[in-house]
Design a protein around this motif. Structure first.
Motif, PDB file in Angstrom:
ATOM      1  N   LYS A 285       0.821  -1.207   0.000  1.00 37.00           N
ATOM      2  CA  LYS A 285       0.000   0.000   0.000  1.00 37.00           C
ATOM      3  C   LYS A 285       0.860   1.264   0.000  1.00 37.00           C
ATOM      4  O   LYS A 285       2.004   1.261   0.456  1.00 37.00           O
ATOM      5  N   LEU A 286       0.306   2.341  -0.501  1.00 38.69           N
ATOM      6  CA  LEU A 286       0.972   3.643  -0.637  1.00 38.69           C
ATOM      7  C   LEU A 286       2.200   3.569  -1.536  1.00 38.69           C
ATOM      8  O   LEU A 286       3.095   4.399  -1.451  1.00 38.69           O
ATOM      9  N   ASP A 287       2.226   2.541  -2.398  1.00 38.11           N
ATOM     10  CA  ASP A 287       3.367   2.381  -3.306  1.00 38.11           C
ATOM     11  C   ASP A 287       4.677   2.334  -2.528  1.00 38.11           C
ATOM     12  O   ASP A 287       5.702   2.900  -2.934  1.00 38.11           O
ATOM     13  N   ALA A 288       4.641   1.634  -1.392  1.00 37.72           N
ATOM     14  CA  ALA A 288       5.769   1.638  -0.450  1.00 37.72           C
ATOM     15  C   ALA A 288       6.883   0.706  -0.901  1.00 37.72           C
ATOM     16  O   ALA A 288       6.661  -0.254  -1.641  1.00 37.72           O
ATOM     17  N   ARG A 289       8.078   0.960  -0.406  1.00 36.72           N
ATOM     18  CA  ARG A 289       9.160  -0.025  -0.452  1.00 36.72           C
ATOM     19  C   ARG A 289       8.824  -1.081   0.592  1.00 36.72           C
ATOM     20  O   ARG A 289       8.530  -0.761   1.742  1.00 36.72           O
ATOM     21  N   GLN A 290       8.887  -2.354   0.228  1.00 32.61           N
ATOM     22  CA  GLN A 290       8.342  -3.383   1.103  1.00 32.61           C
ATOM     23  C   GLN A 290       9.425  -4.188   1.828  1.00 32.61           C
ATOM     24  O   GLN A 290      10.448  -4.547   1.233  1.00 32.61           O
ATOM     25  N   ILE A 291       9.160  -4.461   3.097  1.00 32.50           N
ATOM     26  CA  ILE A 291       9.881  -5.482   3.859  1.00 32.50           C
ATOM     27  C   ILE A 291       8.811  -6.430   4.370  1.00 32.50           C
ATOM     28  O   ILE A 291       8.040  -6.088   5.274  1.00 32.50           O
ATOM     29  N   VAL A 292       8.722  -7.602   3.764  1.00 32.25           N
ATOM     30  CA  VAL A 292       7.657  -8.545   4.091  1.00 32.25           C
ATOM     31  C   VAL A 292       8.204  -9.593   5.045  1.00 32.25           C
ATOM     32  O   VAL A 292       9.066 -10.405   4.689  1.00 32.25           O
ATOM     33  N   GLY A 293       7.701  -9.544   6.283  1.00 28.43           N
ATOM     34  CA  GLY A 293       8.154 -10.495   7.292  1.00 28.43           C
ATOM     35  C   GLY A 293       7.581 -10.137   8.646  1.00 28.43           C
ATOM     36  O   GLY A 293       6.872  -9.141   8.814  1.00 28.43           O
ATOM     37  N   ASP A 294       7.893 -10.962   9.623  1.00 28.77           N
ATOM     38  CA  ASP A 294       7.465 -10.722  10.992  1.00 28.77           C
ATOM     39  C   ASP A 294       8.000  -9.380  11.487  1.00 28.77           C
ATOM     40  O   ASP A 294       9.154  -9.009  11.213  1.00 28.77           O
ATOM     41  N   ALA A 295       7.183  -8.639  12.225  1.00 30.87           N
ATOM     42  CA  ALA A 295       7.566  -7.299  12.675  1.00 30.87           C
ATOM     43  C   ALA A 295       8.818  -7.323  13.548  1.00 30.87           C
ATOM     44  O   ALA A 295       9.763  -6.552  13.331  1.00 30.87           O
ATOM     45  N   LYS A 296       8.847  -8.198  14.530  1.00 35.36           N
ATOM     46  CA  LYS A 296       9.990  -8.230  15.441  1.00 35.36           C
ATOM     47  C   LYS A 296      11.267  -8.640  14.711  1.00 35.36           C
ATOM     48  O   LYS A 296      12.325  -8.007  14.869  1.00 35.36           O
ATOM     49  N   ALA A 297      11.177  -9.694  13.909  1.00 36.00           N
ATOM     50  CA  ALA A 297      12.355 -10.156  13.174  1.00 36.00           C
ATOM     51  C   ALA A 297      12.869  -9.071  12.232  1.00 36.00           C
ATOM     52  O   ALA A 297      14.089  -8.844  12.110  1.00 36.00           O
ATOM     53  N   SER A 298      11.955  -8.365  11.578  1.00 37.77           N
ATOM     54  CA  SER A 298      12.350  -7.321  10.625  1.00 37.77           C
ATOM     55  C   SER A 298      12.985  -6.132  11.339  1.00 37.77           C
ATOM     56  O   SER A 298      14.003  -5.583  10.889  1.00 37.77           O
ATOM     57  N   ILE A 299      12.393  -5.724  12.460  1.00 39.35           N
ATOM     58  CA  ILE A 299      12.925  -4.586  13.214  1.00 39.35           C
ATOM     59  C   ILE A 299      14.336  -4.883  13.712  1.00 39.35           C
ATOM     60  O   ILE A 299      15.237  -4.026  13.636  1.00 39.35           O
ATOM     61  N   GLU A 300      14.540  -6.067  14.196  1.00 39.77           N
ATOM     62  CA  GLU A 300      15.868  -6.428  14.712  1.00 39.77           C
ATOM     63  C   GLU A 300      16.913  -6.411  13.605  1.00 39.77           C
ATOM     64  O   GLU A 300      18.054  -5.964  13.813  1.00 39.77           O
ATOM     65  N   LEU A 301      16.535  -6.865  12.402  1.00 42.14           N
ATOM     66  CA  LEU A 301      17.474  -6.834  11.279  1.00 42.14           C
ATOM     67  C   LEU A 301      17.745  -5.400  10.825  1.00 42.14           C
ATOM     68  O   LEU A 301      18.891  -5.051  10.497  1.00 42.14           O
ATOM     69  N   LEU A 302      16.708  -4.568  10.818  1.00 44.23           N
ATOM     70  CA  LEU A 302      16.908  -3.157  10.468  1.00 44.23           C
ATOM     71  C   LEU A 302      17.824  -2.474  11.480  1.00 44.23           C
ATOM     72  O   LEU A 302      18.716  -1.702  11.110  1.00 44.23           O
ATOM     73  N   THR A 303      17.615  -2.755  12.757  1.00 49.65           N
ATOM     74  CA  THR A 303      18.434  -2.150  13.816  1.00 49.65           C
ATOM     75  C   THR A 303      19.896  -2.522  13.638  1.00 49.65           C
ATOM     76  O   THR A 303      20.793  -1.652  13.711  1.00 49.65           O
ATOM     77  N   LYS A 304      20.145  -3.788  13.394  1.00 52.28           N
ATOM     78  CA  LYS A 304      21.523  -4.258  13.216  1.00 52.28           C
ATOM     79  C   LYS A 304      22.172  -3.572  12.014  1.00 52.28           C
ATOM     80  O   LYS A 304      23.315  -3.079  12.085  1.00 52.28           O
TER      81      LYS A 304
END
Length: 643
Positions: free
Chosen positions: A336-355
């Motif tokens: 939605k909103l023509d977004a760049r997508q990260i498709v996955g579990d919220a917690k797992a994705s956030i931890e990878l983004l943080t790292k």
């Protein structure tokens, strides 16, 4: 092969009693029990099985099929979708009554399993009592109404079909990206048919609620996008709550100095006292969150489906260079909103983004803007809270409308300002209280004003904004958390629509406290129509005027405390702030369910803060106020995204 000979109803009960879920290696029972209102279409089939051997399943008695389904949805939501109560109805009106609640669950991605009694598979007694007949297709029944509003639908026309139907139902109910309403239609004759079921169908099944990791390339691209931006905002959606990702989100935002903006479903995943949490965003958002949102150059949506209320009908994010990064377990919502997508579990994705952001040495460009936004909102909150204690209402009458407020005070004696009442309620009820709501102006005031540091204590249904959800879902939340106090925030219009499960709360000895805001009407929609140039048409509770023939006579006073007393509740009437605060304190001492009839002045809810909501307005009218509202609509559309 070992087989067990039993009826379809008996096999269904035994199957349900052996379903479990595993989340983060914690295994728990999935199906707590079954809510039902027995009718001829289910009582002698599934009902017989529950009477003979329910196993460890609890049987709950509903009062209204929609209400019991809302209670089951509230139970599932308060358990973060890891435990459910199934619901069963007869055919015809019993089944049709569940449609609204099932749609509500599907919209909000809440697992709700319903069994509809159905017409005879043999068709021998057609039309059986309450059967819907369609001459163009004799296979169509009321149960088919659930097809467009469920994530999974099946009809068990033969005993053999029960096995694939129920395994399919469990697959969907325990899938974080697909869950919602699930309907299994049970013809009443098939429920009693005997079959040799394979023993393995009844073995303990553990359904794993997975944490799918996103693709490495998606994380990489997301990190690159964030690093290119100075003023990102993070939207905390319901997916953060269900993924138990609140602390991970908080850690990420602290490391990189990112403000946290809450949706209705995401509120209480991160403590309100967190300095980076600026509160609710969007049409029902507050001044702090919306001020930061309009300047943001990147929107990082985590677990949100970007409803029109969250995005201000796609007009809230006004920075010309704004981009959108969406973290969602559902690819549908991530796009939605023509977004760049990260498709996955919220917690797992956030931890990878943080790292990854740590490795890049990223820091946002915020200086003191977040703190200033919070401070400005605190000052506004103080104003909203303190206005309720003044004896002089003349400024309010001048600003909001003399006719509505003076009529109300004369008719009811009530002088409570809604925003002041909410602030006072927050001060007087327990810190760990769970609050439940759904419709009218209350969810808007609560998203803006409510604060809590207790995890998962804000249970607002605003995806479907379903009147009638409030009290039933409060019962469901209490069944899920019997050790915590639960408060239902409900308007008089929604109370009149559906409050039947109050009786079930008494039957189950599960105390819930109803905070009923009586403003003699559908106040939220009254504001909407009058704010767009219309008159007050069929939104205030008034007698029909014999002189004009219109519903513009005197207001209709209702003693809701007396209604509650008739059911056996402890009740109070509050006409001023002192009476409200006395009632709140005394209510905490009660052991049975409570109703506080709060006589709240109309038009005393919060206003919009830097946001716009797109509603259809007549493009042509003889009323200049309507034409002006239409011009405002078109001006906002010019600055809103089209997709």
């Amino acid at each position: 092969m070992i087989k067990s000979r039993m009826t379809v109803g008996q096999a269904l009960v035994k199957f349900l009693d052996n379903q479990y879920v595993s989340f983060d290696n914690q295994v728990s029972k999935f199906v707590d029990g079954i809510f039902t209102i027995f009718g001829h279409g289910i009582v002698c089939g599934l009902g017989q099985a529950l009477d003979e051997n329910p196993g460890s399943l609890k049987v709950y008695q509903g009062r209204n099929e929609q209400g019991m389904c809302h209670a089951a949805a509230g139970f599932a939501k308060q358990n973060n979708r890891r435990k459910i109560i199934a619901c069963a109805s007869s055919i015809g009106p019993g089944a049709a009554n569940m449609v609204t609640a099932v749609a509500d669950a599907t919209v909000n991605h809440i697992p709700l399993l319903v069994f509809t009694g159905d017409a005879f598979a043999t068709r021998q007694p057609d039309p059986v009592l309450q059967q819907l007949e369609q001459p163009y297709d004799l296979s169509v029944t009321t149960s088919d109404a659930f097809r467009p509003i469920t994530r999974y639908w099946d009809r068990v026309s033969r005993p053999e079909q029960l096995m694939s139907a129920m395994i399919g139902a469990m697959r969907v109910l325990t899938d974080a990206s697909q869950t919602g309403g699930v309907c299994i239609s049970l013809p009443q004759d098939v429920q009693g048919e005997v079959f040799d079921f394979p023993a393995e169908f009844f073995q303990k099944r553990v359904h794993r609620i997975a944490r799918p990791a996103p693709e490495a390339d998606e994380i990489k691209e997301g990190i690159e996008l964030i690093c290119a931006k100075k003023k990102p905002v993070v939207i905390c959606g319901g997916g953060v709550r269900y993924s138990e990702a609140g602390e991970a989100l908080r850690v990420m935002c602290r490391k990189f100095n990112l403000p946290i903006l809450e949706t209705q479903a995401g509120k209480s995943a991160v403590p309100s006292s967190e300095p980076l949490n600026v509160g609710g965003v969007g049409v029902t958002g507050n001044l702090a969150a919306n001020a930061l949102a309009e300047q943001a150059d990147l929107v990082i949506g985590v677990g949100t489906r970007y409803s029109d209320f969250t995005t201000g009908s796609k007009e809230l994010f006004r920075n010309p260079s704004v981009s959108v990064l969406s973290v969602n377990i559902s690819r549908f919502h991530a796009y939605k909103l023509d977004a760049r997508q990260i498709v996955g579990d919220a917690k797992a994705s956030i931890e990878l983004l943080t790292k990854g952001l740590e490795e890049k040495g990223y820091q946002s460009g915020y200086q003191n803007e977040i703190a200033k936004a919070r401070e400005a909102w605190k000052m506004e909150m103080d104003n909203l809270r303190n206005i309720g204690y003044g004896a002089d209402f003349s400024p309010l009458i001048a600003a909001k409308g003399e006719h509505a407020i003076e009529d109300y005070v004369r008719t009811t004696g009530g002088t409570i300002i809604q925003t002041a009442a909410i602030a006072s309620i927050r001060e007087h009820i327990e810190e760990n209280a769970i609050i439940v709501g759904a419709s009218g102006s209350l969810p808007g005031d609560l998203q803006r004003m409510w604060t809590t540091d207790e995890k998962d204590t804000y249970l607002m249904e605003y995806g479907y904004s379903c009147m009638g959800y409030e009290i039933a879902a409060a019962l469901g939340a209490k069944l899920a958390r019997p050790g915590q106090p639960v408060y239902s925030m409900v308007g008089d219009g929604a109370f009149l629509m559906l409050h039947s499960e109050l009786v079930t709360s008494l039957q189950e000895r599960q105390k819930i406290t109803i905070l009923l805001f009586d403003n003699c009407g559908f106040g939220c929609i009254n504001n909407l129509q009058m704010g767009n140039g219309m008159g007050s048409l069929a939104t205030e509770f008034r007698y029909r005027n014999p002189q004009t023939g219109a519903q513009d006579g005197e207001l209709i006073p209702i003693d809701y405390a007396m209604v509650g007393r008739g059911y056996g509740l402890k009740t109070y009437t509050a006409k001023n702030m002192q009476e409200l605060e006395t009632a709140l304190e005394d209510a905490k001492k009660q052991e049975t369910s409570v109703l506080i009839d709060i006589k709240a002045l109309p038009k005393t809810m919060t206003d919009s803060y830097k946001s716009w909501w797109h509603v259809g307005i007549a493009g042509q009218s003889q009323n200049p106020a309507v034409e002006q509202a239409y011009r405002r609509r078109m001006e906002h559309l010019d600055s809103a995204r089209m997709y």
